[in-house]
Scaffold this motif. Structure first.
Motif, PDB file in Angstrom:
ATOM      1  N   VAL A   7     -18.968  -2.189  30.907  1.00  0.00           N
ATOM      2  CA  VAL A   7     -17.832  -1.466  30.337  1.00  0.00           C
ATOM      3  C   VAL A   7     -16.512  -2.142  30.697  1.00  0.00           C
ATOM      4  O   VAL A   7     -15.538  -2.078  29.940  1.00  0.00           O
ATOM      5  N   ARG A   8     -16.474  -2.810  31.840  1.00  0.00           N
ATOM      6  CA  ARG A   8     -15.257  -3.545  32.206  1.00  0.00           C
ATOM      7  C   ARG A   8     -14.996  -4.730  31.286  1.00  0.00           C
ATOM      8  O   ARG A   8     -13.861  -5.197  31.163  1.00  0.00           O
ATOM      9  N   ARG A   9     -16.044  -5.207  30.638  1.00  0.00           N
ATOM     10  CA  ARG A   9     -15.921  -6.386  29.776  1.00  0.00           C
ATOM     11  C   ARG A   9     -15.874  -6.051  28.291  1.00  0.00           C
ATOM     12  O   ARG A   9     -15.347  -6.836  27.496  1.00  0.00           O
ATOM     13  N   ALA A  10     -16.448  -4.938  27.894  1.00  0.00           N
ATOM     14  CA  ALA A  10     -16.477  -4.574  26.478  1.00  0.00           C
ATOM     15  C   ALA A  10     -16.628  -3.061  26.347  1.00  0.00           C
ATOM     16  O   ALA A  10     -17.346  -2.438  27.125  1.00  0.00           O
ATOM     17  N   LYS A  11     -15.975  -2.497  25.365  1.00  0.00           N
ATOM     18  CA  LYS A  11     -16.080  -1.067  25.141  1.00  0.00           C
ATOM     19  C   LYS A  11     -17.364  -0.748  24.386  1.00  0.00           C
ATOM     20  O   LYS A  11     -17.708  -1.440  23.429  1.00  0.00           O
ATOM     21  N   PRO A  12     -18.073   0.311  24.793  1.00  0.00           N
ATOM     22  CA  PRO A  12     -19.231   0.738  23.999  1.00  0.00           C
ATOM     23  C   PRO A  12     -18.764   1.327  22.674  1.00  0.00           C
ATOM     24  O   PRO A  12     -17.586   1.692  22.520  1.00  0.00           O
ATOM     25  N   PRO A  13     -19.653   1.437  21.693  1.00  0.00           N
ATOM     26  CA  PRO A  13     -19.251   1.947  20.379  1.00  0.00           C
ATOM     27  C   PRO A  13     -18.570   3.309  20.424  1.00  0.00           C
ATOM     28  O   PRO A  13     -17.652   3.564  19.638  1.00  0.00           O
ATOM     29  N   ALA A  14     -18.991   4.176  21.319  1.00  0.00           N
ATOM     30  CA  ALA A  14     -18.382   5.503  21.398  1.00  0.00           C
ATOM     31  C   ALA A  14     -16.922   5.441  21.816  1.00  0.00           C
ATOM     32  O   ALA A  14     -16.170   6.395  21.598  1.00  0.00           O
ATOM     33  N   GLN A  15     -16.513   4.323  22.404  1.00  0.00           N
ATOM     34  CA  GLN A  15     -15.122   4.128  22.803  1.00  0.00           C
ATOM     35  C   GLN A  15     -14.385   3.186  21.857  1.00  0.00           C
ATOM     36  O   GLN A  15     -13.307   2.691  22.167  1.00  0.00           O
ATOM     37  N   GLY A  16     -14.990   2.919  20.699  1.00  0.00           N
ATOM     38  CA  GLY A  16     -14.344   2.099  19.697  1.00  0.00           C
ATOM     39  C   GLY A  16     -14.727   0.639  19.713  1.00  0.00           C
ATOM     40  O   GLY A  16     -14.184  -0.151  18.930  1.00  0.00           O
ATOM     41  N   GLY A  17     -15.655   0.235  20.569  1.00  0.00           N
ATOM     42  CA  GLY A  17     -16.073  -1.164  20.642  1.00  0.00           C
ATOM     43  C   GLY A  17     -17.180  -1.488  19.669  1.00  0.00           C
ATOM     44  O   GLY A  17     -17.769  -0.610  19.038  1.00  0.00           O
ATOM     45  N   GLY A  18     -17.475  -2.771  19.552  1.00  0.00           N
ATOM     46  CA  GLY A  18     -18.571  -3.218  18.702  1.00  0.00           C
ATOM     47  C   GLY A  18     -19.883  -3.152  19.455  1.00  0.00           C
ATOM     48  O   GLY A  18     -19.960  -3.494  20.635  1.00  0.00           O
ATOM     49  N   GLU A  19     -20.938  -2.743  18.761  1.00  0.00           N
ATOM     50  CA  GLU A  19     -22.226  -2.553  19.411  1.00  0.00           C
ATOM     51  C   GLU A  19     -22.813  -3.870  19.904  1.00  0.00           C
ATOM     52  O   GLU A  19     -23.342  -3.951  21.018  1.00  0.00           O
ATOM     53  N   VAL A  20     -22.726  -4.917  19.102  1.00  0.00           N
ATOM     54  CA  VAL A  20     -23.286  -6.208  19.503  1.00  0.00           C
ATOM     55  C   VAL A  20     -22.524  -6.776  20.693  1.00  0.00           C
ATOM     56  O   VAL A  20     -23.123  -7.272  21.655  1.00  0.00           O
ATOM     57  N   ALA A  21     -21.191  -6.690  20.649  1.00  0.00           N
ATOM     58  CA  ALA A  21     -20.382  -7.217  21.754  1.00  0.00           C
ATOM     59  C   ALA A  21     -20.668  -6.455  23.043  1.00  0.00           C
ATOM     60  O   ALA A  21     -20.783  -7.058  24.123  1.00  0.00           O
ATOM     61  N   TYR A  22     -20.793  -5.144  22.931  1.00  0.00           N
ATOM     62  CA  TYR A  22     -21.056  -4.357  24.135  1.00  0.00           C
ATOM     63  C   TYR A  22     -22.444  -4.651  24.690  1.00  0.00           C
ATOM     64  O   TYR A  22     -22.612  -4.825  25.907  1.00  0.00           O
TER      65      TYR A  22
END
Length: 268
Positions: A197-212
């Motif tokens: 989570v420090r490196r990428a936001k999960p989808p529920a927080q607006g991040g991309g699923e693949v990146a997370y």
């Protein structure tokens, strides 16, 4: 427990698919969660390929040995261990459901004493034989299933759903929780997720699923490499990353992967 990469068992020829390619084709993402029976069956087979070199996870109820990872005896379908408390929980549940004519009941005091250690004190020489014998009892198998779901599967899938992850991400959480335990420390699932989570936001927080998921798998392998028994990261690198690279976020068959050099396939 924490399942370990060191639990290497000879692979049955029927479980191997030597000609299978490691590359999985691009496909539409399925909507089913890992709780769907067909998806859960896939999850059990994937874990068993890493833990027991076999897709036949139901044959592992009677598995028990000390794999010298500092956790005492490892046994059962997800590698419950005498040193981490989950093997004790399985046996306690089994004794509660089968209070009489239960060959494992006499080992409950010893399991309580060795919890948190690698010791076999009070367990040798009879515990492994009693565990294997109990595996013939459907009540013992139900006890293992229930503890797997209570401690690992349900919490992992529940957190993954909160994070907005589909079946592949749910499995990545489950496999990590099985191996590393659910704890918040850096070596546990909670610490691995926090690092991701420090490196990428999960989808529920607006991040991309693949990146997370890439960040999560990177944090997972970093944690594995810090522990000698887990330094072989192929259960992530030649399995979960293969599915992620193919865009198979729904964990939809056909699935082809490799663990510790052995190749596997789930056709449907």
């Amino acid at each position: 427990m924490l399942l370990t990469a060191a639990a290497l068992v000879l692979v049955r020829a029927s479980d191997r698919t030597p000609s299978a390619s490691l590359a999985a084709p691009q496909r539409r993402v399925g909507k089913a969660h890992l709780t769907a029976p067909a998806k859960k069956e896939i999850a059990m087979k994937l874990v068993s390929s890493a833990e027991n070199s076999s897709l036949n996870w139901r044959a592992q109820y009677g598995y028990v040995e000390d794999i010298r990872d500092g956790r005492g005896y490892t046994g059962g379908i997800v590698g419950f261990t005498s040193g981490t408390g989950d093997m004790l929980a399985v046996v306690a549940r089994y004794v509660a459901a089968r209070p009489r004519n239960n060959g494992l009941a006499r080992f409950l005091p010893a399991l309580r004493r060795v919890n948190g250690t690698a010791s076999h004190a009070g367990l040798d020489p009879g515990f492994p034989a009693a565990w294997r014998a109990a595996a013939a009892d459907p009540v013992f198998r139900v006890a293992q299933d229930a503890e797997r779901d209570r401690v690992y599967f349900n919490p992992a899938v529940g957190q993954a759903k909160k994070d907005g992850l589909r079946a592949l991400g749910q499995f990545a959480y489950y496999d990590a929780m099985v191996m590393h335990g659910p704890g918040p420390d850096p070596a546990g699932f909670g610490g691995i997720r926090a690092a991701a989570v420090r490196r990428a936001k999960p989808p529920a927080q607006g991040g991309g699923e693949v990146a997370y998921l890439t960040a999560f798998l990177n944090a997972r392998t970093a944690a594995m490499r810090r522990e000698p028994a887990h330094r072989d990261t192929s259960r992530v690198d030649t399995a979960q990353r293969v599915f992620l690279k193919a865009g198979n976020l729904g964990l939809n068959p056909p699935l082809r992967w490799s663990v510790y050099g052995d190749r596997y396939m789930i056709a449907k």
